[in-house]
Design an enzyme around this catalytic site. Structure first.
Site, short mmCIF file in Angstrom:
data_model
loop_
_atom_site.label_atom_id
_atom_site.label_comp_id
_atom_site.label_asym_id
_atom_site.label_seq_id
_atom_site.Cartn_x
_atom_site.Cartn_y
_atom_site.Cartn_z
N GLN A 1 -1.52 7.67 -7.52
CA GLN A 1 -2.09 8.81 -6.79
C GLN A 1 -2.20 8.48 -5.30
OE1 GLN A 1 -6.28 11.02 -6.38
NE2 GLN A 1 -5.42 11.26 -8.43
N TYR B 1 -5.71 11.30 -0.70
CA TYR B 1 -5.94 11.55 0.72
C TYR B 1 -7.02 12.61 0.92
CZ TYR B 1 -1.33 9.37 1.74
OH TYR B 1 -0.27 8.52 1.86
N ILE C 1 -3.50 3.36 -6.53
CA ILE C 1 -4.02 4.32 -5.55
C ILE C 1 -3.48 3.95 -4.17
CG2 ILE C 1 -6.14 5.15 -4.42
CD1 ILE C 1 -7.62 4.29 -7.07
N LYS C 2 -3.05 4.95 -3.44
CA LYS C 2 -2.58 4.72 -2.08
C LYS C 2 -3.49 5.53 -1.17
CE LYS C 2 1.65 5.73 0.59
NZ LYS C 2 1.52 7.01 1.25
N THR C 3 -4.06 4.87 -0.17
CA THR C 3 -4.98 5.63 0.70
C THR C 3 -5.05 5.07 2.11
OG1 THR C 3 -7.13 6.74 0.70
CG2 THR C 3 -7.16 4.39 0.13
#
Ligand SMILES: O=P(O)(O)OC[C@H]1O[C@](O)(COP(=O)(O)O)[C@@H](O)[C@@H]1O
Length: 281
Positions: free
Chosen positions: A153, A156, A190-192
């Site tokens: 996910q 953002y 998770i990418k944030t």
């Protein structure tokens, strides 16, 4: 005993993460999401084959792209490199206030046919369209998980209420919230956003409750060491690595830069030392 699906998810996660549990992934969805002008600083990188060949040669752990780029250049991603297919996006062609929704432009089956090792989708937490993206993510995740594929996910936080309440979307309290929401909605990675300090990013990592958190690269820094320092802080904070686009493809010579990033991500090397070792200083 693990269910078949769990084994599939674990095996495919390892296509991105080395034994140290960290990964450096190249992001290549900008032609769609920002427009081809993002490639103007080094125009030859508008050709996906040219840039993907370079990043793979430099030793990248994974590559993320939309389905169409995988059709054009997916075969440049060698079998020992993880392929992440992102199934949602938006263009930069609408007014900013109308860009708070990512739409689905492909299906889990498409990603699997293209050889994906993981499936990705974005949720703009706090957007007026949050509900649509939450459902998209749930549908993608449920199906992908059934078939043994990990789901990423891009969490953002974004939208007018975020700005009003937190001042900026990178405020650690809201980034932490997005990471937690991603973990609670079933993400395997998770990418944030970068929150500005090791201490605050450590809180984001803790809020994610064991789901690996990857930095979203952001705009290119003029001095390469400045970006290496951010990635170093992410690793020190317990982050699991980074997904990097512009900081790689907007550099004339991305290979030594990627090698320096790999030193920081996988060997905890001091950013200046890593830069020197790769001839960047
Ligand atoms: O924050 P923005 O402007 O929507 O940027 C989104 C872009 O950033 C990424 O998430 C990461 O790429 P960058 O390293 O260039 O920031 C891309 O996948 C995506 O195209």
């Amino acid at each position: 005993m693990d269910a078949y699906q769990n084994v599939g998810i674990k095996r495919r996660m390892k296509r991105f993460f080395r034994r140290d549990g960290r990964a450096l992934i190249f992001a290549m969805d900008h032609g769609f999401e920002h427009g081809p002008t993002d490639f103007e600083p080094v125009w030859e990188h508008v050709n996906p084959r040219a840039i993907i060949r370079k990043v793979v040669r430099a030793g990248i752990d994974g590559v993320m792209m939309l389905p169409g780029i995988a059709r054009i250049a997916g075969d440049e991603v060698k079998p020992n490199v993880g392929l992440m297919i992102k199934l949602t996006s938006k263009t930069n062609l609408r007014p900013k206030e109308d860009q708070l929704l990512q739409s689905q432009l492909g299906y889990v089956e498409d990603a699997i046919k293209l050889g994906a090792d993981a499936i990705a989708a974005t949720v703009y937490w706090g957007s007026p369209q949050e509900d649509v993206m939450m459902r998209q993510f749930a549908e993608i995740a449920s199906y992908a998980h059934d078939l043994g594929f990990p789901v990423v996910q891009f969490a953002y936080p974004r939208g007018p209420y975020i700005n009003e309440k937190y001042g900026k979307k990178e405020d650690y309290r809201v980034v932490m919230y997005g990471a937690r929401a991603a973990a609670e909605s079933g993400a395997d990675m998770i990418k944030t956003y970068w929150t500005g300090s090791r201490e605050t990013f450590a809180k984001v990592v803790e809020a994610a409750a064991g789901v690996p958190v990857l930095l979203s690269g952001g705009a290119k820094t003029e001095n390469p060491v400045d970006f290496l320092k951010v990635v170093w802080e992410v690793i020190e904070a317990g982050g699991s690595g980074a997904v990097v686009g512009r900081n790689i493809f907007q550099r004339e010579n991305p290979e030594p830069f990627i090698k320096a990033l790999l030193r920081v991500v996988h060997r905890n090397e001091d950013p200046e030392e890593a830069a020197k070792a790769e001839g960047l200083l």
